[in-house]
Design a protein around this motif. Structure first.
Motif, PDB file in Angstrom:
ATOM      1  N   SER A   9       0.833  -1.164   0.034  1.00 13.18           N
ATOM      2  CA  SER A   9      -0.080  -0.126  -0.022  1.00 13.18           C
ATOM      3  C   SER A   9       1.016   1.254  -0.053  1.00 13.18           C
ATOM      4  N   ARG A  14       3.942   5.369   2.944  1.00 18.86           N
ATOM      5  CA  ARG A  14       4.353   6.849   3.599  1.00 18.86           C
ATOM      6  C   ARG A  14       4.586   7.057   4.885  1.00 18.86           C
ATOM      7  N   GLN A  40      -9.380  -5.371   4.969  1.00 15.55           N
ATOM      8  CA  GLN A  40      -9.960  -3.992   5.322  1.00 15.55           C
ATOM      9  C   GLN A  40     -11.505  -3.917   5.290  1.00 15.55           C
ATOM     10  N   VAL A  54      -6.290   1.218   4.504  1.00 14.35           N
ATOM     11  CA  VAL A  54      -5.087   1.526   5.491  1.00 14.35           C
ATOM     12  C   VAL A  54      -4.245   2.524   4.673  1.00 14.35           C
ATOM     13  N   GLN A  66      -5.743   8.444   7.401  1.00 13.62           N
ATOM     14  CA  GLN A  66      -5.301   9.411   6.475  1.00 13.62           C
ATOM     15  C   GLN A  66      -3.750   9.475   6.411  1.00 13.62           C
ATOM     16  N   SER A  67      -2.921   9.133   5.842  1.00 17.99           N
ATOM     17  CA  SER A  67      -1.646   9.015   5.866  1.00 17.99           C
ATOM     18  C   SER A  67      -0.873  10.452   6.012  1.00 17.99           C
ATOM     19  N   GLN A 106      -2.487   8.772  -6.706  1.00 16.79           N
ATOM     20  CA  GLN A 106      -2.740   7.556  -6.187  1.00 16.79           C
ATOM     21  C   GLN A 106      -4.138   7.550  -5.988  1.00 16.79           C
ATOM     22  N   ASN A 110      -5.864   3.533  -6.995  1.00 15.20           N
ATOM     23  CA  ASN A 110      -6.133   2.787  -5.749  1.00 15.20           C
ATOM     24  C   ASN A 110      -6.845   1.212  -6.125  1.00 15.20           C
ATOM     25  N   ARG A 112      -9.407  -0.419  -4.999  1.00  9.95           N
ATOM     26  CA  ARG A 112     -10.812  -0.390  -5.039  1.00  9.95           C
ATOM     27  C   ARG A 112     -11.275   0.138  -6.417  1.00  9.95           C
TER      28      ARG A 112
HETATM   29  N1  GSH Z   1      -6.060   8.972   1.186  1.00  9.62           N
HETATM   30  C1  GSH Z   1      -5.707   7.835   2.032  1.00  9.62           C
HETATM   31  C2  GSH Z   1      -5.715   6.917   1.056  1.00  9.62           C
HETATM   32  C3  GSH Z   1      -5.695   5.411   1.591  1.00  9.62           C
HETATM   33  C4  GSH Z   1      -5.575   4.431   0.527  1.00  9.62           C
HETATM   34  O1  GSH Z   1      -5.963   4.570  -0.664  1.00  9.62           O
HETATM   35  N2  GSH Z   1      -5.093   2.965   1.020  1.00  9.62           N
HETATM   36  C5  GSH Z   1      -5.199   1.898   0.030  1.00  9.62           C
HETATM   37  C6  GSH Z   1      -3.908   1.427  -0.077  1.00  9.62           C
HETATM   38  S1  GSH Z   1      -2.836   2.529  -0.614  1.00  9.62           S
HETATM   39  C7  GSH Z   1      -6.239   0.887   0.632  1.00  9.62           C
HETATM   40  O2  GSH Z   1      -6.111   0.786   1.752  1.00  9.62           O
HETATM   41  N3  GSH Z   1      -6.846   0.317  -0.432  1.00  9.62           N
HETATM   42  C8  GSH Z   1      -7.766  -0.794  -0.118  1.00  9.62           C
HETATM   43  C9  GSH Z   1      -8.965  -0.731  -1.338  1.00  9.62           C
HETATM   44  O3  GSH Z   1      -8.801  -0.115  -2.264  1.00  9.62           O
HETATM   45  O4  GSH Z   1      -9.649  -1.634  -1.026  1.00  9.62           O
HETATM   46  C10 GSH Z   1      -4.500   7.881   2.936  1.00  9.62           C
HETATM   47  O5  GSH Z   1      -3.472   8.688   2.518  1.00  9.62           O
HETATM   48  O6  GSH Z   1      -4.361   7.197   4.049  1.00  9.62           O
END
Ligand code: GSH
Length: 212
Positions: A9, A14, A40, A54, A66-67, A106, A110, A112
């Motif tokens: 991820s 980050r 998740q 995550v 939120q990272s 990003q 992603n 999803r």
């Molecule tokens: N803006 C969010 C983005 C979080 C995000 O997109 N996480 C992705 C992995 S990089 C995720 O958990 N994806 C799971 C999914 O798409 O089901 C952050 O910066 O934390």
């Protein structure tokens, strides 16, 4: 503190980068994003993070998501190895570079979104890959141009900042999906210099306990 994340991820990468750059010890709790439909989405994780994304960081019983918010919190609470410059205009410039990647690129690549393209819209692997290449190239073309004005050793001058933290996962992703990077010499030179840093190696996806 405990980081809930996944090795591949970008947003988890980050937060790992910030933690290792600041030399903050943490426990790591892997959340498998693919196995059995994705952990998740299971209720245990959704209680922690209703967005089913995550990373999540638990620190002093506070649950953070939120990272970028997590990283700025860590930067304020643990000022060693600052990830933003001191001057307000420079802070804004670094944040803008970071958002160019974290907010504009990003999200459209992603998991999803890719699953929706393949699973719901019935896109072929080729079409899905075209999608990824298109958005990476659009984003990296602009980023390359910006870096020619801001970069020193790293994205913004000669210190590692939030912008580098956002660049590293996007290059990892671009390489994973075989996007040619020859048109981005400044970006790849910065990325190469970052590889020499120990915290970057510690945070890299392949060096995580859940890497397959
Ligand atoms: N803006 C969010 C983005 C979080 C995000 O997109 N996480 C992705 C992995 S990089 C995720 O958990 N994806 C799971 C999914 O798409 O089901 C952050 O910066 O934390």
């Amino acid at each position: 503190m405990t980081l809930y994340g996944y090795w591949r991820s970008s947003a988890s990468f980050r937060v790992r980068l910030a933690l290792y750059l600041k030399q903050l010890p943490f426990d790591y709790q892997p959340v498998h994003l693919v196995k059995e439909g994705g952990e998740q989405h299971q209720s245990a994780y959704r209680q922690l993070n209703p967005s089913s994304l995550v990373p999540t960081l638990v620190i002093d019983d506070k649950v953070m998501h939120q990272s970028l918010a997590i990283i700025e919190y860590l930067d304020e609470r643990y000022p060693q190895s600052p990830l933003l410059p001191a001057a307000p205009d420079e802070r804004a410039s670094v944040r803008a570079l970071a958002y160019d990647l974290a907010c504009e690129l990003q999200p459209v690549t992603n998991l999803r979104v890719l699953q929706y393209l393949s699973g719901t819209l019935n896109c072929t692997d080729q079409q899905r890959n075209n999608w990824i290449h298109h958005w990476v190239n659009k984003s990296f073309t602009a980023f390359e141009q910006r870096l020619t004005e801001t970069a020193g050793d790293y994205c913004y001058g000669d210190s590692v900042t939030l912008a580098d933290i956002c660049l590293l996962p996007q290059v990892y992703n671009a390489q994973r999906f075989k996007v040619p990077l020859d048109n981005y010499p400044t970006l790849t030179a910065v990325h190469e210099r970052l590889q020499h840093l120990n915290p970057v190696q510690q945070a890299r996806p392949e060096n995580q306990p859940d890497a397959q």
